[in-house]
Design a protein around this motif. Sequence first.
Motif, PDB file in Angstrom:
ATOM      1  N   ALA A 109     -38.503  29.362 -10.342  1.00  0.00           N
ATOM      2  CA  ALA A 109     -37.334  29.720  -9.528  1.00  0.00           C
ATOM      3  C   ALA A 109     -36.266  28.645  -9.717  1.00  0.00           C
ATOM      4  O   ALA A 109     -36.488  27.655 -10.417  1.00  0.00           O
ATOM      5  CB  ALA A 109     -37.721  29.822  -8.051  1.00  0.00           C
ATOM      6  N   GLN A 110     -35.133  28.820  -9.065  1.00  0.00           N
ATOM      7  CA  GLN A 110     -34.081  27.804  -9.067  1.00  0.00           C
ATOM      8  C   GLN A 110     -34.461  26.694  -8.081  1.00  0.00           C
ATOM      9  O   GLN A 110     -34.763  26.987  -6.919  1.00  0.00           O
ATOM     10  CB  GLN A 110     -32.753  28.404  -8.628  1.00  0.00           C
ATOM     11  N   PRO A 111     -34.453  25.434  -8.505  1.00  0.00           N
ATOM     12  CA  PRO A 111     -34.701  24.342  -7.562  1.00  0.00           C
ATOM     13  C   PRO A 111     -33.592  24.275  -6.520  1.00  0.00           C
ATOM     14  O   PRO A 111     -32.469  24.713  -6.769  1.00  0.00           O
ATOM     15  CB  PRO A 111     -34.689  23.097  -8.446  1.00  0.00           C
ATOM     16  N   PRO A 112     -33.888  23.730  -5.345  1.00  0.00           N
ATOM     17  CA  PRO A 112     -32.855  23.585  -4.315  1.00  0.00           C
ATOM     18  C   PRO A 112     -31.692  22.728  -4.828  1.00  0.00           C
ATOM     19  O   PRO A 112     -31.871  21.863  -5.677  1.00  0.00           O
ATOM     20  CB  PRO A 112     -33.582  22.922  -3.147  1.00  0.00           C
ATOM     21  N   GLN A 113     -30.522  22.991  -4.277  1.00  0.00           N
ATOM     22  CA  GLN A 113     -29.281  22.355  -4.715  1.00  0.00           C
ATOM     23  C   GLN A 113     -28.865  21.243  -3.746  1.00  0.00           C
ATOM     24  O   GLN A 113     -29.319  21.210  -2.602  1.00  0.00           O
ATOM     25  CB  GLN A 113     -28.159  23.404  -4.726  1.00  0.00           C
ATOM     26  N   VAL A 114     -27.951  20.405  -4.219  1.00  0.00           N
ATOM     27  CA  VAL A 114     -27.325  19.420  -3.335  1.00  0.00           C
ATOM     28  C   VAL A 114     -26.649  20.185  -2.204  1.00  0.00           C
ATOM     29  O   VAL A 114     -25.992  21.200  -2.425  1.00  0.00           O
ATOM     30  CB  VAL A 114     -26.305  18.559  -4.113  1.00  0.00           C
ATOM     31  N   GLY A 115     -26.864  19.721  -0.980  1.00  0.00           N
ATOM     32  CA  GLY A 115     -26.316  20.380   0.203  1.00  0.00           C
ATOM     33  C   GLY A 115     -27.335  21.245   0.920  1.00  0.00           C
ATOM     34  O   GLY A 115     -27.183  21.533   2.106  1.00  0.00           O
ATOM     35  N   ASP A 116     -28.400  21.657   0.206  1.00  0.00           N
ATOM     36  CA  ASP A 116     -29.458  22.450   0.833  1.00  0.00           C
ATOM     37  C   ASP A 116     -30.342  21.559   1.697  1.00  0.00           C
ATOM     38  O   ASP A 116     -30.494  20.360   1.427  1.00  0.00           O
ATOM     39  CB  ASP A 116     -30.371  23.100  -0.230  1.00  0.00           C
ATOM     40  N   ASP A 117     -30.956  22.158   2.704  1.00  0.00           N
ATOM     41  CA  ASP A 117     -32.025  21.468   3.414  1.00  0.00           C
ATOM     42  C   ASP A 117     -33.230  21.414   2.484  1.00  0.00           C
ATOM     43  O   ASP A 117     -33.536  22.410   1.808  1.00  0.00           O
ATOM     44  CB  ASP A 117     -32.406  22.206   4.698  1.00  0.00           C
ATOM     45  N   ALA A 118     -33.898  20.272   2.436  1.00  0.00           N
ATOM     46  CA  ALA A 118     -35.076  20.145   1.575  1.00  0.00           C
ATOM     47  C   ALA A 118     -36.170  21.079   2.091  1.00  0.00           C
ATOM     48  O   ALA A 118     -36.450  21.081   3.292  1.00  0.00           O
ATOM     49  CB  ALA A 118     -35.572  18.707   1.564  1.00  0.00           C
ATOM     50  N   PRO A 119     -36.757  21.885   1.216  1.00  0.00           N
ATOM     51  CA  PRO A 119     -37.849  22.754   1.663  1.00  0.00           C
ATOM     52  C   PRO A 119     -39.021  21.932   2.200  1.00  0.00           C
ATOM     53  O   PRO A 119     -39.370  20.889   1.643  1.00  0.00           O
ATOM     54  CB  PRO A 119     -38.247  23.508   0.393  1.00  0.00           C
ATOM     55  N   SER A 120     -39.605  22.411   3.257  1.00  0.00           N
ATOM     56  CA  SER A 120     -40.778  21.769   3.834  1.00  0.00           C
ATOM     57  C   SER A 120     -41.919  21.827   2.819  1.00  0.00           C
ATOM     58  O   SER A 120     -41.982  22.738   1.999  1.00  0.00           O
ATOM     59  CB  SER A 120     -41.158  22.516   5.110  1.00  0.00           C
TER      60      SER A 120
END
Length: 167
Positions: free
Chosen positions: A14-25
């Motif tokens: 999948a797409q990794p989280p981006q700058v500005g996103d909340d870090a996934p738990s």
Amino acid sequence: MDVTLKGEKFQTNAQPPQVGDDAPSFTAKNLNEETVSLSDYKGDVLIISTVPDIETSTCSRQTNTFNDKAEDLKNTRIISISTNTIEQQTKWAESKVLSSDILHDSDRSFAKDYGLYIEAIDKMARTVFVINRNGQIVYREVVKEMAEDPNYEEALSAARHEEAELN
């Protein structure tokens, strides 16, 4: 997301989280087989360094570099995560003085939740995330060629900037 390993192209799940996103738990196990979660680091600046295989030279160097820098950072915690077994990680850590946390993602849940899992080789992509004390991603590097090192200084600079915000 596409990454390469010695020029061969691979796809992450999948797409990794981006700058500005909340870090996934997430949860993963440390070298004492204790469950560690993102919430354990709440209130700290956090560097998450992921490596495909701690037994290779680039991954070992990346883990060593961030571990060595952990002592210089006052309000930053560093964790290194790989899909290696606890036995492989423990062997790697035997001769080290650890200033960072080493976590193994045996069930690949971290890799999958962060969009870093590469099923074709059963590894995770090489990345560095810096997460602020509120749990938001403020820096992200997905290393396109997994045989190469990340930009250590950019990641450390982002962490230092976040530390300065604490004062």
